[in-house]
Scaffold this motif. Structure first.
Motif, PDB file in Angstrom:
ATOM      1  N   MET A 138      23.268 -29.629 -25.566  1.00 26.51           N
ATOM      2  CA  MET A 138      22.838 -30.496 -26.655  1.00 26.51           C
ATOM      3  C   MET A 138      23.565 -31.838 -26.595  1.00 26.51           C
ATOM      4  SD  MET A 138      20.819 -30.839 -29.221  1.00 26.51           S
ATOM      5  CE  MET A 138      20.285 -29.146 -29.523  1.00 26.51           C
ATOM      6  N   ALA A 139      24.886 -31.783 -26.353  1.00 31.55           N
ATOM      7  CA  ALA A 139      25.650 -33.025 -26.220  1.00 31.55           C
ATOM      8  C   ALA A 139      25.138 -33.839 -25.036  1.00 31.55           C
ATOM      9  CB  ALA A 139      27.134 -32.703 -26.048  1.00 31.55           C
ATOM     10  N   ALA A 140      24.882 -33.165 -23.909  1.00 28.45           N
ATOM     11  CA  ALA A 140      24.393 -33.871 -22.714  1.00 28.45           C
ATOM     12  C   ALA A 140      23.029 -34.503 -22.963  1.00 28.45           C
ATOM     13  CB  ALA A 140      24.318 -32.899 -21.541  1.00 28.45           C
ATOM     14  N   LEU A 141      22.156 -33.787 -23.699  1.00 30.75           N
ATOM     15  CA  LEU A 141      20.829 -34.331 -24.003  1.00 30.75           C
ATOM     16  C   LEU A 141      20.942 -35.605 -24.828  1.00 30.75           C
ATOM     17  CD1 LEU A 141      17.739 -34.079 -24.004  1.00 30.75           C
ATOM     18  CD2 LEU A 141      17.935 -32.616 -26.030  1.00 30.75           C
ATOM     19  N   LEU A 142      21.805 -35.581 -25.840  1.00 30.64           N
ATOM     20  CA  LEU A 142      21.988 -36.775 -26.669  1.00 30.64           C
ATOM     21  C   LEU A 142      22.583 -37.923 -25.848  1.00 30.64           C
ATOM     22  CD1 LEU A 142      23.366 -35.096 -29.918  1.00 30.64           C
ATOM     23  CD2 LEU A 142      21.106 -36.140 -29.595  1.00 30.64           C
ATOM     24  N   ILE A 143      23.530 -37.588 -24.975  1.00 29.68           N
ATOM     25  CA  ILE A 143      24.138 -38.612 -24.119  1.00 29.68           C
ATOM     26  C   ILE A 143      23.076 -39.227 -23.203  1.00 29.68           C
ATOM     27  CG2 ILE A 143      25.762 -38.991 -22.230  1.00 29.68           C
ATOM     28  CD1 ILE A 143      27.529 -36.800 -23.535  1.00 29.68           C
ATOM     29  N   TYR A 144      22.220 -38.371 -22.629  1.00 28.18           N
ATOM     30  CA  TYR A 144      21.148 -38.861 -21.767  1.00 28.18           C
ATOM     31  C   TYR A 144      20.213 -39.795 -22.537  1.00 28.18           C
ATOM     32  CZ  TYR A 144      21.303 -36.617 -17.169  1.00 28.18           C
ATOM     33  OH  TYR A 144      21.608 -36.285 -15.883  1.00 28.18           O
ATOM     34  N   LEU A 145      19.844 -39.393 -23.759  1.00 24.17           N
ATOM     35  CA  LEU A 145      18.899 -40.191 -24.543  1.00 24.17           C
ATOM     36  C   LEU A 145      19.435 -41.586 -24.821  1.00 24.17           C
ATOM     37  CD1 LEU A 145      17.592 -37.558 -27.141  1.00 24.17           C
ATOM     38  CD2 LEU A 145      16.324 -38.577 -25.242  1.00 24.17           C
ATOM     39  N   PHE A 146      20.716 -41.672 -25.149  1.00 20.98           N
ATOM     40  CA  PHE A 146      21.290 -42.961 -25.539  1.00 20.98           C
ATOM     41  C   PHE A 146      21.845 -43.754 -24.361  1.00 20.98           C
ATOM     42  CE2 PHE A 146      21.603 -40.532 -29.543  1.00 20.98           C
ATOM     43  CZ  PHE A 146      20.903 -41.406 -30.376  1.00 20.98           C
ATOM     44  N   ALA A 147      22.196 -43.061 -23.268  1.00 26.26           N
ATOM     45  CA  ALA A 147      22.763 -43.764 -22.116  1.00 26.26           C
ATOM     46  C   ALA A 147      21.714 -44.101 -21.060  1.00 26.26           C
ATOM     47  CB  ALA A 147      23.878 -42.923 -21.482  1.00 26.26           C
ATOM     48  N   TRP A 148      20.496 -43.591 -21.226  1.00 27.77           N
ATOM     49  CA  TRP A 148      19.428 -43.857 -20.262  1.00 27.77           C
ATOM     50  C   TRP A 148      18.922 -45.288 -20.452  1.00 27.77           C
ATOM     51  CZ3 TRP A 148      18.030 -40.426 -16.513  1.00 27.77           C
ATOM     52  CH2 TRP A 148      16.896 -40.739 -15.760  1.00 27.77           C
ATOM     53  N   LYS A 149      18.875 -46.043 -19.377  1.00 22.18           N
ATOM     54  CA  LYS A 149      18.462 -47.436 -19.469  1.00 22.18           C
ATOM     55  C   LYS A 149      17.719 -47.824 -18.201  1.00 22.18           C
ATOM     56  CE  LYS A 149      20.317 -52.120 -20.137  1.00 22.18           C
ATOM     57  NZ  LYS A 149      21.559 -52.928 -20.245  1.00 22.18           N
ATOM     58  N   ALA A 150      16.545 -48.383 -18.380  1.00 23.11           N
ATOM     59  CA  ALA A 150      15.732 -48.872 -17.252  1.00 23.11           C
ATOM     60  C   ALA A 150      15.474 -47.771 -16.218  1.00 23.11           C
ATOM     61  CB  ALA A 150      16.396 -50.079 -16.603  1.00 23.11           C
ATOM     62  N   GLY A 151      15.189 -46.559 -16.708  1.00 21.08           N
ATOM     63  CA  GLY A 151      14.845 -45.466 -15.816  1.00 21.08           C
ATOM     64  C   GLY A 151      15.997 -44.834 -15.074  1.00 21.08           C
ATOM     65  N   ARG A 152      17.237 -45.108 -15.490  1.00 20.73           N
ATOM     66  CA  ARG A 152      18.389 -44.524 -14.826  1.00 20.73           C
ATOM     67  C   ARG A 152      19.512 -44.306 -15.834  1.00 20.73           C
ATOM     68  NH1 ARG A 152      22.041 -48.822 -13.774  1.00 20.73           N
ATOM     69  NH2 ARG A 152      23.220 -47.510 -12.331  1.00 20.73           N
ATOM     70  N   LEU A 153      20.461 -43.463 -15.443  1.00 19.02           N
ATOM     71  CA  LEU A 153      21.614 -43.174 -16.285  1.00 19.02           C
ATOM     72  C   LEU A 153      22.670 -44.241 -16.036  1.00 19.02           C
ATOM     73  CD1 LEU A 153      22.554 -40.940 -18.278  1.00 19.02           C
ATOM     74  CD2 LEU A 153      23.716 -39.875 -16.351  1.00 19.02           C
ATOM     75  N   ASP A 154      22.942 -45.042 -17.052  1.00 19.37           N
ATOM     76  CA  ASP A 154      23.896 -46.145 -16.927  1.00 19.37           C
ATOM     77  C   ASP A 154      25.319 -45.610 -17.082  1.00 19.37           C
ATOM     78  OD1 ASP A 154      25.553 -48.366 -17.281  1.00 19.37           O
ATOM     79  OD2 ASP A 154      23.947 -49.543 -18.177  1.00 19.37           O
ATOM     80  N   PRO A 155      26.145 -45.663 -16.028  1.00 18.86           N
ATOM     81  CA  PRO A 155      27.505 -45.112 -16.110  1.00 18.86           C
ATOM     82  C   PRO A 155      28.372 -45.772 -17.172  1.00 18.86           C
ATOM     83  CG  PRO A 155      26.882 -45.493 -13.815  1.00 18.86           C
ATOM     84  CD  PRO A 155      25.849 -46.142 -14.665  1.00 18.86           C
ATOM     85  N   GLN A 156      28.165 -47.071 -17.429  1.00 27.78           N
ATOM     86  CA  GLN A 156      28.989 -47.759 -18.415  1.00 27.78           C
ATOM     87  C   GLN A 156      28.634 -47.319 -19.834  1.00 27.78           C
ATOM     88  OE1 GLN A 156      31.498 -49.516 -17.260  1.00 27.78           O
ATOM     89  NE2 GLN A 156      30.719 -49.094 -15.199  1.00 27.78           N
ATOM     90  N   ARG A 157      27.340 -47.210 -20.113  1.00 23.14           N
ATOM     91  CA  ARG A 157      26.908 -46.736 -21.430  1.00 23.14           C
ATOM     92  C   ARG A 157      27.290 -45.282 -21.640  1.00 23.14           C
ATOM     93  NH1 ARG A 157      22.181 -49.680 -23.579  1.00 23.14           N
ATOM     94  NH2 ARG A 157      21.381 -47.691 -24.344  1.00 23.14           N
ATOM     95  N   LEU A 158      27.352 -44.526 -20.554  1.00 23.68           N
ATOM     96  CA  LEU A 158      27.639 -43.098 -20.640  1.00 23.68           C
ATOM     97  C   LEU A 158      28.969 -42.836 -21.333  1.00 23.68           C
ATOM     98  CD1 LEU A 158      26.429 -40.347 -19.650  1.00 23.68           C
ATOM     99  CD2 LEU A 158      27.947 -40.547 -17.693  1.00 23.68           C
ATOM    100  N   LEU A 159      29.996 -43.593 -20.968  1.00 28.19           N
ATOM    101  CA  LEU A 159      31.324 -43.385 -21.538  1.00 28.19           C
ATOM    102  C   LEU A 159      31.347 -43.702 -23.026  1.00 28.19           C
ATOM    103  CD1 LEU A 159      34.281 -42.668 -20.961  1.00 28.19           C
ATOM    104  CD2 LEU A 159      34.682 -45.084 -20.488  1.00 28.19           C
ATOM    105  N   LEU A 160      30.765 -44.828 -23.414  1.00 29.04           N
ATOM    106  CA  LEU A 160      30.767 -45.229 -24.818  1.00 29.04           C
ATOM    107  C   LEU A 160      29.950 -44.266 -25.676  1.00 29.04           C
ATOM    108  CD1 LEU A 160      30.318 -49.096 -24.385  1.00 29.04           C
ATOM    109  CD2 LEU A 160      32.424 -47.841 -24.884  1.00 29.04           C
ATOM    110  N   VAL A 161      28.788 -43.882 -25.171  1.00 32.82           N
ATOM    111  CA  VAL A 161      27.946 -42.938 -25.904  1.00 32.82           C
ATOM    112  C   VAL A 161      28.646 -41.585 -26.024  1.00 32.82           C
ATOM    113  CG1 VAL A 161      25.791 -41.629 -25.805  1.00 32.82           C
ATOM    114  CG2 VAL A 161      25.774 -44.068 -25.325  1.00 32.82           C
ATOM    115  N   GLY A 162      29.303 -41.165 -24.951  1.00 33.11           N
ATOM    116  CA  GLY A 162      30.000 -39.881 -24.975  1.00 33.11           C
ATOM    117  C   GLY A 162      31.093 -39.828 -26.025  1.00 33.11           C
ATOM    118  N   ILE A 163      31.841 -40.914 -26.154  1.00 31.26           N
ATOM    119  CA  ILE A 163      32.899 -40.960 -27.174  1.00 31.26           C
ATOM    120  C   ILE A 163      32.292 -40.821 -28.569  1.00 31.26           C
ATOM    121  CG2 ILE A 163      34.640 -42.457 -28.232  1.00 31.26           C
ATOM    122  CD1 ILE A 163      35.173 -43.588 -25.413  1.00 31.26           C
TER     123      ILE A 163
END
Length: 340
Positions: A138-163
């Motif tokens: 569930m946490a990973a799904l939410l992280i994917y939803l908010f960190a997904w950008k332009a058809g890819r997983l943005d590593p920079q957004r991933l950290l901020l969203v995860g926190i």
């Protein structure tokens, strides 16, 4: 990438095994009830065994040592995979919110079933990792939803969203724990801080299958993790299905973290520290980094658990707090270097 000889790798692994054995020996023989090496060997080999030594070794200390080692192994390797996928040295399953998601699901399990089901029984021991997996997913799904950008997983957004996601799940866990009965609240609070004081052989049996299945999956993806350190377009040009491989590695990491959290609570920073130490020891190739990460994680949790149970004996400090004392300053130093 810096090349590391097989001789150096085996030297590092041998040193790590020696540290693990030393930490296990100290933890097994020292505590409120001290034992000699001779007494331990005689008990293990069933030479003049006594009920008292059997109780201390087989029921209390040995399962705790095994759980500490397994949790360190799983969290260390999961940290290597997460940092490899995100190409971010600050990434960690705990910081990304995976620990918090798995922990929240297990707190929900404890909230609804506490008093109806023994937490040390086989049903609870086997069910808790699955609840943890659901929370981690569930946490990973939410992280994917908010960190997904332009058809890819943005590593920079991933950290901020995860926190942010981790903070939300942590708040949910705290809210539910406050709704528990006093005795259950105390247990849940200690568990959320990271503790393995209630380890037994049922929990060992519950976590081992997850490690046996998922660790080889991550290790077999070592080459892919190496390619992820290049630019993503370069990895794609080399024939890597980047999003598919990211999903496999992240799901494997979530499974490892969920299993570990289900038996040890919210122990953080192991997945952050282990890859950095491993890379300093054996370079950047993940086929070397992954086993050394597991070894470093085992040493960290074993030593931290020994400190946690002896520094204020007969009381205990949650092992997660001991690791945080080490991990928080290290994280701050890494953050300052990253932003410099």
């Amino acid at each position: 990438m810096r090349k590391i000889s097989a001789k150096r790798l085996w030297f590092v692994l041998s040193g790590g095994v020696a540290l693990i054995l030393a930490a296990s020996y100290v933890s097994l023989t020292h505590g409120e009830f001290d034992m000699t090496l001779q007494e331990v060997i005689q008990t293990l080999l069933r030479i003049h065994p006594t009920p008292q030594l059997d109780l201390v070794i087989f029921d209390f200390r040995l399962p705790r040592i095994v759980i500490a080692a397994l949790v360190g192994l799983g969290l260390g390797i999961a940290g290597a995979a997460v940092q490899g996928v995100t190409r971010n040295g600050l990434a960690d399953p705990g910081i990304l919110g995976i620990n918090a998601g798995a922990g929240a699901a297990i707190v929900i399990f404890m909230f609804f079933y506490q008093g109806q089901m023994e937490t040390t029984g086989w049903t609870a021991a086997l069910a808790m990792p699955f609840f943890g997996l659901i929370g981690g997913l569930m946490a990973a799904l939410l992280i994917y939803l908010f960190a997904w950008k332009a058809g890819r997983l943005d590593p920079q957004r991933l950290l901020l969203v995860g926190i942010a996601i981790g903070s939300g799940f942590g708040s949910l866990s705290l809210y539910l724990s406050l709704k528990m009965k006093a005795s259950d609240f105390e247990m849940a609070t200690v568990w959320m801080s990271g503790s393995i004081w209630s380890a037994d052989w049922k929990l060992v049996a519950a976590v081992i299958p997850w490690l046996v299945i998922l660790i080889p999956v991550i290790w077999l993806k070592s080459y892919v993790l190496d390619l992820f350190q290049l630019h993503e377009h370069t990895a794609k040009s080399l024939g890597v299905a980047t999003e598919k491989e990211k999903s496999i590695l992240l799901l494997s990491s979530i499974g490892l973290v969920s299993a570990c959290v289900s038996v040890s609570g919210g122990i953080g920073f192991v997945g952050l520290l282990s890859p950095h130490i491993a890379r300093r020891l054996v370079g950047l190739h993940h086929r070397f980094v992954i086993p050394v990460c597991g070894m470093v994680g085992m040493v960290l949790v074993l030593l931290s658990d020994f400190i946690a149970k002896t520094v204020v004996a007969p009381a205990e400090i949650p092992v997660g707090l001991i690791i945080a004392v080490i991990g928080v300053p290290y994280f701050v130093v890494l953050l300052m270097k990253k932003t410099a």
